[in-house]
Design a protein around this motif. Structure first.
Motif, short mmCIF file in Angstrom:
data_model
loop_
_atom_site.label_atom_id
_atom_site.label_comp_id
_atom_site.label_asym_id
_atom_site.label_seq_id
_atom_site.Cartn_x
_atom_site.Cartn_y
_atom_site.Cartn_z
N UNK B 179 0.88 -1.11 -0.06
CA UNK B 179 -0.24 0.08 -0.01
C UNK B 179 0.81 1.32 -0.05
N UNK B 190 -2.77 4.34 -2.79
CA UNK B 190 -3.15 3.17 -3.91
C UNK B 190 -2.55 1.87 -3.00
N UNK B 191 -3.26 0.83 -3.49
CA UNK B 191 -2.89 -0.52 -3.19
C UNK B 191 -2.47 -1.45 -4.44
N UNK B 193 -1.76 -4.85 -5.84
CA UNK B 193 -1.63 -6.44 -5.45
C UNK B 193 -1.90 -7.27 -6.94
N UNK B 194 -1.85 -8.43 -6.97
CA UNK B 194 -1.67 -9.05 -8.15
C UNK B 194 -2.85 -10.15 -7.95
N UNK B 195 -3.26 -11.06 -8.99
CA UNK B 195 -4.23 -11.82 -8.81
C UNK B 195 -3.80 -13.07 -7.72
N UNK B 223 9.64 -5.95 -9.80
CA UNK B 223 9.53 -4.35 -10.12
C UNK B 223 8.21 -3.87 -10.40
N UNK B 226 4.36 2.10 -10.15
CA UNK B 226 3.24 2.56 -9.12
C UNK B 226 2.23 3.18 -9.76
N UNK B 231 3.31 -4.93 -12.65
CA UNK B 231 4.60 -5.14 -12.37
C UNK B 231 5.21 -5.38 -13.83
N UNK B 232 6.48 -4.86 -13.90
CA UNK B 232 7.20 -4.88 -15.14
C UNK B 232 8.33 -5.65 -15.11
N UNK B 233 9.04 -5.94 -14.27
CA UNK B 233 10.10 -6.88 -14.07
C UNK B 233 9.91 -7.95 -13.39
N UNK B 234 10.36 -9.28 -13.58
CA UNK B 234 10.29 -10.32 -12.60
C UNK B 234 11.81 -10.92 -12.26
#
Lengths: 547, 315
Positions: B179, B190-191, B193-195, B223, B226, B231-234
């Motif tokens: 958060x 903002x929060x 979170x992913x699935x 990464x 915001x 997310x754009x990198x793993x």
């Protein structure tokens, strides 16, 4: 930088009193360039600087020579210096970070209003508007004062007499004129008693242009917006007028000279007026047609979108907010105490108003919880919406697996270092801005640390102990004359304190007593009726969580 | 010091020094912003600082020991001017220490369970702390008063960080959410979170405050952007499923992500290509914390094996 994340409606206006600050009797306030620090002048001659984020006192500037009430405070552009004018006719220049006095001069009359030159990073030049004489430029380095012309006489080739002396000027007594620097600090705009705005080059002490204010009544206040594009005048005829500044931001003097040269065929006053008409145009007028009240301390909002004025009626604390198009959008009503000063935060929709009793009220937006921020897939609806199901919405699909195809293109270049230029660096960054005063933690004394351990033990023991602690706290206030340490921390800010905060207060109170433990025993027996007060004042812990 | 790497231009880090002053597992390591000091927090209830002398040998020399906590310490943070240190401990307090003298200045009371993470804001007039009591508290450094209590999460808060100008706070928790809060008003902005929401063990802002690096207990580092909330990198390859292992951005020599791991190594990936650049081996137990020096190519890693290892780039 945070513009995409934070709600765009934040550039709005405040609605309710959020908090109030107290430190003696405050007379005037001023925000620094970014609004991170709030300077306030007190009736006892000291000046206090609050860290506006923590609402705690960052510094107190105390001059032993000066015990007279402060009439105005003014920051230098980058926040390194503070100019303080007092009722004993003095002007003092302070260095904010060290808290040292840089210079001090005494004038012939009490300056009602003093402003540091906004164009220089370490200004020693300031504009002072005394009660009953023409505005003057005071140079601390050279140590001389220069009176500025307040009117343009009818004779074409005689300009207003410049005077370079510290002696009292001989001449008809002026009614107070208002004056302010323009944004870059090379011109002074003077509003005089005849209802004219004079644009003065203070270096050569010449009037360069003249703008008559319609109605011709005396100008009481004259203020620029932060970006220098708009000028506001408050006149004796109870009308606030907004003018648009047509002059360019840089090289103003040269533009004015050029304008002057280009005007042919007219001389003297007419020439001034013609040039003047190219400098300022009347944009809007604000007045209260119903009550026809006088205005006090009008100013612009940080972004220049709103104009705020306080009502000058005694016994009421009303703040009127107009948008620049001229519509009255809000009237804020405070407690029944006259308003003496007003300031709008340069960045946030926050207004600070000073009441006659010396309290500084902070007005902010009434916060409504943004629930969709807590759960991103939560959509807030204004009203009930009819939901229509799809035909196959609840069908069982045999092949639906949790196969999530990542649609993220992870090969894109990511930049983690570049920072966008700040919206507030509206000038060259050659000078480091003083945004914050370094925090100096007040050390816990040894006794406090012992008490802390005791309190911790008690807290884990029983909830009833909290009452005892609070109880002790309240009676200590009454019984101990030297609650200075307590007074100091409490004097900073007042919020609805939670029980935990009250504990911390209690610890500090204990520290000021030599024998903490025995006193607590005694005071527990004393004030049973105090418990109610302290518990009510303590408030709910839950409440605190939703601040 | 195994090398995993492809490009010839990559100069690997080598082990330079091991510090074994602590008596118990290391939980957190931080460099001061001027790079002169390294602070370490440990389960042995002490914080230690080391002076960093880049030209010296050894690079780090013990400077001060801070004692006073009654329980193990989970996190430590320097103020921007490196005059003060804040420490978060299982004794439910945050303590403020003077770096030079090693003395305790203030104790911040208020949390009702273990305090897990702590950080100063860049102006160093406020401290944010996250705790097992599921809240984030914002404290005033001068008075020690708790300014705000944020109802942050529904599970222990594992990390808090301020962004570059101190206006935002990010908090992460075992409830799988990150958060973002406005530090001035305390409101949630903002929060993220992913699935799937695996417990988040660590989070920090990128240097420019636009991205956050999120470590989750499914052996993954991500990464996130915001503003787009995606997310754009793993980054994978390391092991992280039990402990709150910290990670860091390394920007002194190419943009990299450095992280500790439960397989006793320190992992380093290239930020944009996500390639694993190096695995620093040497610790004998899970590496809990890593810190990157602000100006030099120096990495410090702290592990459950009670030691701190300093890695420098081979000249």
């Amino acid at each position: 930088m945070n513009a995409p994340i934070i709600d765009p409606l934040q550039g709005d206006f405040p609605e309710v009193i959020e908090e109030y600050l107290e430190h003696g009797v405050i007379k005037c306030v001023a925000f620094n360039h970014r609004g991170s620090l709030l300077a306030a002048g007190c009736a006892d001659g000291s000046c206090v600087i609050w860290d506006f984020e923590t609402r705690g006192i960052a510094k107190v500037l105390r001059d032993n020579d000066c015990a007279a009430a402060i009439t105005s405070v003014s920051w230098s552009k980058y926040g390194h210096r503070l100019l303080v004018s007092a009722a004993d006719k003095s002007l003092t220049l302070w260095d904010v970070s060290t808290g040292d006095k840089i210079a001090r001069t005494t004038l012939q009359q009490t300056p009602l209003h003093a402003r540091l030159n906004p164009g220089l990073s370490s200004p020693s030049l300031c504009l002072a508007c005394p009660l009953s004489s023409a505005p003057m430029i005071v140079d601390f380095e050279i140590g001389c004062t220069t009176l500025l012309p307040v009117c343009v006489p009818e004779m074409p080739d005689v300009l207003a007499p410049p005077q370079r002396s510290k002696c009292a000027e001989s001449g008809p007594p002026f009614s107070p004129a208002a004056a302010c620097f323009n944004k870059c600090g090379d011109l002074v705009y003077v509003g005089n008693a005849k209802g004219e705005i004079l644009i003065v080059d203070y270096k050569s002490v010449r009037v360069l242009a003249l703008v008559p204010v319609s109605g011709g009544s005396a100008v009481k206040n004259i203020v620029f917006s932060r970006d220098g594009k708009y000028l506001l005048t408050n006149s004796h005829d109870r009308i606030i007028r907004i003018y648009e500044n047509l002059l360019p931001a840089k090289d103003v003097l040269r533009s004015l000279e050029d304008l002057g040269k280009n005007v042919d065929g007219v001389d003297g006053v007419e020439k001034m007026k013609t040039v003047g008409s190219k400098c300022l145009t009347l944009f809007r007028e604000f007045q209260d047609l119903v009550t026809k009240m006088h205005w006090k301390a009008p100013c612009f909002s940080g972004d220049g979108e709103w104009v705020v004025g306080g009502s000058a009626c005694k016994g009421e604390h009303k703040i009127y907010i107009w948008d620049r198009a001229g519509h009255l959008v809000k009237i804020l009503e405070g407690p029944k105490e006259a308003l003496i000063d007003l300031a709008w935060h340069p960045v946030h929709p926050v207004i600070v108003s000073v009441s006659l009793t010396g309290l500084v009220y902070i007005w902010a937006k009434d916060y409504t919880e943004n629930w969709s921020a807590f759960a991103p897939d939560f959509k807030e609806l204004e009203e009930n919406e009819e939901y229509v199901e799809r035909e196959d919405e609840f069908d069982l699909m045999p092949e639906t697996g949790k196969v999530k195809v990542s649609s993220v293109n992870e090969d894109e270049e990511v930049d983690i270092e570049t920072v966008e230029k700040d919206a507030f660096s509206d000038s060259d960054m050659s000078v480091e801005e003083l945004r914050y005063l370094p925090a100096e933690p007040i050390p816990d004394t040894n006794e406090e640390q012992d008490e802390l351990k005791l309190i911790e033990a008690r807290i884990s023991a029983s909830p009833a102990s909290e009452e005892a602690v609070q109880n002790g706290h309240v009676t200590d206030l009454v019984s101990s004359p030297q609650g200075e340490e307590m007074g100091e921390t409490r004097g900073k800010r007042k919020r609805k304190p939670s029980e935990k905060a009250m504990e911390l207060q209690a610890e500090k109170a204990k520290a000021s007593k030599a024998s903490g433990r025995t006193v607590r025993e005694k005071s527990r027996a004393v004030g049973d009726q105090e418990i109610d007060e302290s518990v009510n004042g303590g408030g709910d812990d839950d409440d605190d969580a939703y601040y | 010091m195994a090398e995993e790497v492809p490009s010839a231009s990559y100069i690997p880090y080598v082990h330079s020094q091991t510090l074994t002053s602590h008596a118990h597992a290391l939980s957190s390591l931080k460099f001061s912003s001027d790079g002169r000091l390294l602070a370490s927090a440990s389960g042995d209830q002490t914080i230690r600082t080391y002076a960093i002398n880049l030209k010296g040998d050894p690079i780090a020399e013990a400077a001060q020991v801070f004692t006073g906590h009654e329980s193990g310490i989970s996190d430590v943070a320097f103020s921007t001017d490196a005059r003060f240190i804040a420490s978060a401990s299982d004794d439910k307090t945050v303590k403020l220490w003077d770096v030079e003298s090693g003395s305790l200045i203030k104790t911040l009371q208020g949390h009702t369970n273990y305090v897990f993470c702590v950080n100063f804001n860049p102006q160093s007039n406020m401290i944010a702390s996250g705790s097992f009591d599921e809240t984030v508290r914002i404290w005033d450094v001068t008075t020690g008063k708790c300014l705000k209590v944020l109802p942050a999460h529904s599970d222990p808060v594992t990390a808090v960080d301020f962004n570059r100008d101190g206006s935002l706070i990010v908090s992460s928790s075992y409830d799988g959410l990150c958060r973002i809060w406005d530090s001035g008003t305390g409101h949630c902005v903002k929060t993220l979170m992913d699935d799937e929401n695996p417990p988040v063990s660590f989070v920090r802002f990128s240097p420019n405050g636009k991205f956050i690096l999120v470590g989750t207990l499914d052996n993954t580092l991500r990464l996130w952007n915001i503003s787009s909330a995606k997310y754009i990198k793993t980054y994978t390859g390391h092991a992280n499923s039990q402990y709150s292992v910290s990670s860091a951005f390394s920007v002194t020599n190419g943009k990299r992500i450095v992280s500790g791991s439960e397989d006793n190594c320190v992992y380093m990936w290239e930020l944009n290509s996500r390639k694993l650049l190096q695995k620093l081996e040497g610790h004998t137990e899970p590496v809990m914390s890593v810190a990157c020096h602000p100006t030099e190519n120096l990495i410090a890693s702290g592990s459950l094996d009670k030691s701190i290892r300093i890695w420098a780039q081979k000249k």
